[in-house]
Design a protein around this motif. Structure first.
Motif, PDB file in Angstrom:
ATOM      1  N   HIS A 169      -7.874   8.988  -3.778  1.00  0.00           N
ATOM      2  CA  HIS A 169      -6.323   9.554  -3.946  1.00  0.00           C
ATOM      3  C   HIS A 169      -6.381   8.829  -5.670  1.00  0.00           C
ATOM      4  CE1 HIS A 169      -4.549  10.879  -0.670  1.00  0.00           C
ATOM      5  NE2 HIS A 169      -4.439   9.159  -0.295  1.00  0.00           N
ATOM      6  N   HIS A 179      -7.509   5.872   1.373  1.00  0.00           N
ATOM      7  CA  HIS A 179      -7.645   5.314   2.786  1.00  0.00           C
ATOM      8  C   HIS A 179      -9.707   5.418   2.825  1.00  0.00           C
ATOM      9  CE1 HIS A 179      -4.316   7.567   3.563  1.00  0.00           C
ATOM     10  NE2 HIS A 179      -4.776   8.023   3.069  1.00  0.00           N
ATOM     11  N   GLU A 229      -7.103  15.488   2.375  1.00  0.00           N
ATOM     12  CA  GLU A 229      -6.167  15.760   3.380  1.00  0.00           C
ATOM     13  C   GLU A 229      -5.328  16.126   2.687  1.00  0.00           C
ATOM     14  OE1 GLU A 229      -4.551  11.978   4.452  1.00  0.00           O
ATOM     15  OE2 GLU A 229      -4.212  11.304   2.296  1.00  0.00           O
ATOM     16  N   HIS A 230      -4.472  16.681   1.279  1.00  0.00           N
ATOM     17  CA  HIS A 230      -3.694  16.990   1.056  1.00  0.00           C
ATOM     18  C   HIS A 230      -3.446  18.514   0.676  1.00  0.00           C
ATOM     19  CE1 HIS A 230      -2.692  12.636  -1.314  1.00  0.00           C
ATOM     20  NE2 HIS A 230      -2.866  12.827  -0.781  1.00  0.00           N
ATOM     21  N   ARG A 279       1.024  -0.891   0.483  1.00  0.00           N
ATOM     22  CA  ARG A 279      -0.080   0.023  -0.270  1.00  0.00           C
ATOM     23  C   ARG A 279       0.880   1.033   0.735  1.00  0.00           C
ATOM     24  NH1 ARG A 279      -1.282   4.552   0.165  1.00  0.00           N
ATOM     25  NH2 ARG A 279      -3.023   5.765   0.533  1.00  0.00           N
TER      26      ARG A 279
HETATM   27 ZN    ZN Z   1      -3.639   9.659   2.263  1.00  0.00          ZN
END
Ligand code: ZN
Ligand code: 2HG
Length: 456
Positions: free
Chosen positions: A382, A375, A413-414, A325
């Motif tokens: 992603h 996730h 989250e980025h 992963r």
């Molecule tokens: Zn991530």
């Protein structure tokens, strides 16, 4: 090669503040700070400044504010949206030398960490008190406290502990004009007005420069056990994730990737497949005070739609399973700088999303390759697209519009960085954006902090 110019008197003053050895102006030394990790975003800077402490950061900003010089704060430079590199000749303010770690407060389970402390070091420090830092991600050896606070980084354990903002009890930060704001007492209950730490968390260096953070620590699990599971469809994997969330309070990660990603990682790293090939792979991990192996075995064994599973027998095996992963990002990047579209979807549409997103991408870029992983436990996919040129953003446009139409967020989250600035309006209303602008103008009236990012 010379970078963009900086007035000589300003450069001399900055050298006086941080010391000439920490003002990097020659091309070879600037390079690593001018280009992002993916290689998609880069620019030139007249100088990289490496202050040693908050006083030097304050003096640097006071000088740049006075001179109207734009500044890009930078941590470990592991961001993926072009939010930490000089896009149009800004000075780079590297915070990596602010690497002081305070003592762990075992009573409160808290610690104060300088902006330049890496997540791996912070966690090792917490370990000595039987505690852990909850935010963990593949770039743990380079990503810093300052950068992860500035971007409200998520990572592998959001399903259990939430993202960075949830760990944050206070910050020390320097305002654009050099004034320092500090609120590091770490009181769990402290209802005294605006939550500046919460505001600066996720502000991507546009409102102030975070120099230290007061962080919550969590009990260190005595044992973490992981399994790699396979499924025929993402629908099945989503149902399994929801079932595991209900059954296992100690669930600490539910991560997915697809067969093309597995194949890529195995080919590139020469790894043997741990299971027969299948469309969908899920890493599920449980971390607890007592060995959770039996709990995980029972939950995995009862999973509807499961094709196959392997449970890590020991720590080395657990790390091996995680590699499939965690290596997705590096493996994809070797194919050329990808378009990275980090999105969240409501749970109800996750199962259909892979087919949908491929259709959307191929309608505008038939030759492009679409890589999906992320996730699963928090609906964060992603979407990586390889093929289109770095500055061809038709794919970004099509995918982000579709995600917003499905009720998702264009950044999970980025952050927004420069990569998603154009599309922020898709998930933020005009009223919200007006508040963003008012905050930016109030805190950074001369617009010197990361001016081409987020609201820039
Ligand atoms: Zn991530
Ligand atoms: C991860 O979850 C990181 O591995 C990177 O957020 C995601 O490479 C990406 O798109």
């Amino acid at each position: 090669m010379r970078g963009p110019a900086l007035p000589t008197d300003v450069l001399a003053e900055l050298r006086g503040v941080v010391g000439a050895a920490h003002v990097l102006t020659d091309a070879g030394r600037r390079l690593g700070y001018e280009r992002d990790w993916t290689g998609r975003f880069s620019g030139r800077t007249p100088a990289v400044l490496r202050p040693a402490d908050v006083d030097e950061v304050a003096a640097v900003l006071a000088c740049c504010h006075e001179a109207g010089v734009a500044v890009v704060p930078q941590g470990g430079n592991t961001g993926l949206v072009g939010g930490g590199v000089p896009l149009r000749g800004e000075v780079v303010l590297s915070l990596t030398r602010l690497d002081q770690l305070g003592p762990v407060d075992p009573l409160a389970a808290q610690v104060t960490a300088g902006a330049g402390v890496t997540l791996a070091r912070l966690d090792a420090h917490a370990r000595s008190s039987g505690l852990a830092y909850a935010v963990d991600l593949a770039a743990r050896d380079s990503a810093t406290v300052g950068g992860t606070v500035a971007t409200n980084a998520g990572g592998l354990h959001v399903v259990r502990h939430g993202a960075t903002r949830r760990q944050l009890l206070g910050v020390e930060a320097v305002l654009a004009d050099g004034r320092v704001v500090s609120h590091l007492a770490g009181l769990e209950k402290d209802n005294t007005g605006y939550d500046l730490a919460g505001l600066l968390c996720g502000s991507e260096g546009t409102l102030a420069v975070v120099t230290a953070a007061r962080l919550r620590l969590v009990p260190r699990p005595a044992a973490s056990v992981a399994a790699l599971c396979t499924f025929a469809t993402v629908h099945d994997a989503v149902a399994a994730a929801s079932d595991w969330r209900r059954r296992m309070p100690a669930l600490s990660a539910v991560e997915f990737f697809l067969e093309d990603g597995m194949s890529l990682v195995c080919d590139q790293l020469g790894l043997a497949r741990p299971l027969a090939a299948a469309p969908v792979y899920v890493v599920v991990e449980v971390a607890d005070r007592v060995d959770p192996t039996e709990e995980l075995l029972a939950a995995v064994g009862a999973t509807a739609g499961l094709l196959d599973a392997v449970v890590a027998g020991d720590e080395r095996h657990r790390r091996e399973l995680w590699r499939f992963r965690e290596e997705q990002t590096t493996a994809i990047n070797r194919l050329g700088a990808p378009h990275k579209l980090d999105v969240t979807l409501p749970a109800g549409v996750l199962g259909d999303f892979p087919a949908l997103v491929r259709e959307v991408v191929h309608a505008v870029a038939p030759e492009a390759r679409v890589w999906l992983f992320g996730h699963l436990g928090d609906g964060n996919v992603h979407v990586n697209v390889t093929g289109p040129a770095p500055d061809d953003d038709r794919v970004d446009d099509a995918v982000l519009r579709r995600v917003a139409a499905l009720g998702g967020s264009i950044s999970a989250e980025h952050g927004i960085g420069t990569a998603k600035r154009r599309w922020l309006h898709l998930t933020r209303s005009p009223e919200e954006l007006a508040v963003f602008r008012a905050l930016k103008d109030a805190l950074d009236p001369r617009g010197i902090l990361n001016p081409h990012v987020l609201v820039g």
